[in-house]
Design an enzyme around this catalytic site. Structure first.
Site, short mmCIF file in Angstrom:
data_model
loop_
_atom_site.label_atom_id
_atom_site.label_comp_id
_atom_site.label_asym_id
_atom_site.label_seq_id
_atom_site.Cartn_x
_atom_site.Cartn_y
_atom_site.Cartn_z
N HIS A 185 1.47 4.82 -3.37
CA HIS A 185 1.52 5.91 -2.78
C HIS A 185 2.65 6.72 -3.59
O HIS A 185 2.60 7.00 -4.49
CB HIS A 185 1.68 5.89 -1.70
CG HIS A 185 0.19 5.99 -0.95
ND1 HIS A 185 -0.84 6.35 -1.66
CD2 HIS A 185 -0.12 5.83 0.34
CE1 HIS A 185 -2.10 6.65 -0.29
NE2 HIS A 185 -1.29 5.99 0.46
N GLU A 226 -6.33 6.97 -1.06
CA GLU A 226 -6.50 6.32 -0.89
C GLU A 226 -6.43 4.95 -1.25
O GLU A 226 -5.91 3.53 -1.45
CB GLU A 226 -6.40 6.04 0.50
CG GLU A 226 -5.98 7.06 1.44
CD GLU A 226 -4.53 6.56 1.92
OE1 GLU A 226 -4.16 5.79 1.54
OE2 GLU A 226 -3.51 8.27 2.26
N HIS A 285 1.25 -1.34 0.19
CA HIS A 285 -0.12 0.25 -0.44
C HIS A 285 0.65 1.17 0.00
O HIS A 285 0.39 2.18 -1.44
CB HIS A 285 -1.87 -0.25 1.22
CG HIS A 285 -1.52 1.16 1.57
ND1 HIS A 285 -2.73 0.97 0.80
CD2 HIS A 285 -1.84 1.94 2.10
CE1 HIS A 285 -3.53 2.68 0.85
NE2 HIS A 285 -2.17 3.40 1.56
N GLU A 286 1.46 1.25 0.64
CA GLU A 286 2.33 2.37 0.57
C GLU A 286 3.66 2.83 -0.35
O GLU A 286 3.74 3.73 -0.63
CB GLU A 286 4.16 2.65 2.11
CG GLU A 286 2.82 2.52 3.31
CD GLU A 286 2.11 3.21 2.82
OE1 GLU A 286 2.10 4.93 3.17
OE2 GLU A 286 1.27 3.29 4.54
#
Ligand code: ZN
Length: 280
Positions: A128, A187, A124-125
């Site tokens: 980004h 997100e 997820h990070e």
């Protein structure tokens, strides 16, 4: 003077403005050059090294490196990937800078049962970062500033003022570094890209559902992770992940298992499990 200003501005928007997010293919407006984005990453990193304590404790470093390298490989991007652990049990958090340097706080491990769940957060990070979400946020801030400048053109405006605005926006970006809050849209996109990345890296994507459900429950529905504070409500997040799950499972079933390595005993997972690492 106004015409000169717009004549300078429009080509900048046309040349640097058009980008596409990986996996989702969403069109993005990004006005920072890759070099500027990298510079922001390195500046944020210097600030992190000054304020946080990086640990070499292999109980944390080994899983973070093991999972991180596999997610990084799945991105197909040749960044200078680095994976650090910050010693802070109170912060259940992780983030990835534009330069591919990833930081995981020891406090995150309280919520993680296995490599696949660590992969959920790290992917997820990393999502980004590879979707240039910070640069996109800064670009939006810049555009807002430019719009204001154009409106104020009746008073005074020049390329020089634009330059100052630009520097101001960059200043904001570097000061808050990765702490710039992401939008809900970003997100959701990071969840989407992250799920596909973890499946490509051979981590069971169903563990993402387990992680987020457990994480929300453990915190009474509240998500204490600062960087996650604008995340979509857990219900919407779970619904989106379920919608994307058939595609993620397809990828997972045919992923490259050749580099799987076993979990070592003594690693700080909440429950002992090798899920996500089994070759069978
Ligand atoms: Zn996020």
């Amino acid at each position: 003077m106004k015409r000169i200003f717009l004549a300078l501005l429009i080509p900048i928007l046309l040349i640097t403005g058009c980008a596409k997010a990986p996996v989702t293919g969403r069109t993005q407006l990004i006005m920072l050059s890759p070099q500027q984005e990298m510079a922001l990453g390195f500046q944020a990193e210097r600030e992190i090294f000054e304020s946080e304590k990086v640990t070499n404790d292999p109980r944390f470093v080994e899983p973070v490196q093991r999972v991180g390298h596999r997610i990084a490989k799945a991105t197909g991007l040749d960044l200078d990937w680095k994976f650090y652990v910050i010693e802070n049990d109170k912060v259940p958090n992780a983030f990835c800078l534009a330069n591919g340097h990833v930081f995981v706080y020891t406090g995150l491990f309280k919520y993680i049962d296995n490599d696949a769940q660590l992969a959920t957060v790290m992917a997820h990070e990393i999502a980004h970062a590879i979707a240039h979400h910070v640069a996109e946020r800064i670009s939006v801030a810049q555009l807002t500033g430019i719009a204001t400048a154009i409106a104020a053109e009746a008073i005074h405006s020049s390329a020089n003022e634009y330059q100052q605005l630009y520097e101001a926006a960059l200043g904001i970006g570097s000061q808050v570094g990765v702490m710039l809050p992401y939008s809900r849209m970003q997100e959701s996109e990071a969840d989407h890209i992250g799920l596909i990345l973890m499946a490509e890296a051979c981590y069971d994507p169903r563990e993402a559902l387990k992680f987020w459900e457990k994480f929300a429950k453990a915190n009474g529905g509240e998500e204490p992770i600062v960087y996650f504070s604008t995340h979509p409500a857990t219900k919407q997040r779970i619904e989106q992940l379920k919608r994307l799950m058939p595609r993620a499972m397809e990828i997972y079933k045919t992923c490259d298992r050749s580099r799987l390595t076993p979990v070592k005993s003594g690693e700080p997972y909440a429950a002992s499990s090798t899920l996500g690492e089994r070759v069978d």
